[in-house]
Design an enzyme around this catalytic site. Sequence first.
Site, PDB file in Angstrom:
ATOM      1  N   GLU A  51      -3.878  -3.064  -1.225  1.00  0.00           N
ATOM      2  CA  GLU A  51      -3.080  -4.286  -1.126  1.00  0.00           C
ATOM      3  C   GLU A  51      -3.241  -4.835   0.288  1.00  0.00           C
ATOM      4  O   GLU A  51      -2.870  -4.170   1.259  1.00  0.00           O
ATOM      5  CB  GLU A  51      -1.592  -3.993  -1.337  1.00  0.00           C
ATOM      6  N   ASP A  62      10.375  -7.465   3.073  1.00  0.00           N
ATOM      7  CA  ASP A  62       9.777  -6.521   4.016  1.00  0.00           C
ATOM      8  C   ASP A  62      10.809  -5.935   4.967  1.00  0.00           C
ATOM      9  O   ASP A  62      11.618  -6.652   5.557  1.00  0.00           O
ATOM     10  CB  ASP A  62       8.690  -7.210   4.842  1.00  0.00           C
TER      11      ASP A  62
END
Length: 266
Positions: A51, A62
Amino acid sequence: MSASPITALFDRTRAEDRAALVGYLPAGFPDKELSIAAIETMVEAGVDLVEVGLPYSDPVMDGPTIQAAADRALAGGTRISDVIEIAGRSAATGAPTVVMTYWNPVERYGVDRFALELAAAGGAGLITPDMIPDEAEEWMAASEAHGLDRIFLVAPSSSDERLAMTAEAASGFIYATAVMGVTGQREQTSSLAPELVGRLRKVTDKPVGVGLGVSNGAQAHEVAGFADAVIVGSALVRCLLDAPDAEAGLAALRRLVTDLRAGVER
């Protein structure tokens, strides 16, 4: 029509009776060339699918580790064209490669243009944390046109109806977020993860990857017992973030990936 690189990967790992190891790194972190070297190191050490994160200034998912890495990549001038180039360099290793991105940069860049350029570079698909299938008409069309897989996310809070709808729209694999909240290493894997994967198994036979929290081989082994893929991000980023220099960072990355790969194969 031939199977996508991601589908072919899961066919292989299922035949080998093991989970796939998926590794995440932001493009351009710590810098462009080192991010490429880091990806190559991960693949050499045992990552099956990469990824490549598109650094974004306004993340909603995040945690602090990935935010710090993305901030450094953005400060270094990383742009979407760099992300696509790095994804291409990753795909050249032979590991299927996807871009993980929030939707706004793709929309601003142009959905079809992004899909066209990613496919031309050798990318296999997109993971879209904040794009849900019922709002993804343009992306569905572009992904079909350019042969890219659509990897949507589900969470423990997803209803059974939404699980079924998301699984139907997804291709490649389904990304099951094992915890509620932001990304980051954790001392223990989420107890909600096996239940979520079990619920998905009732509505689809598509591969399921579990992410958010795995940081060592023992945790990877635990997740590999019920998921088709073990997804690792923050722990890999931390190897480079904490290293005194590039050589030490790559060495730490290699050690961690070797441990994680042993975990998914035990």
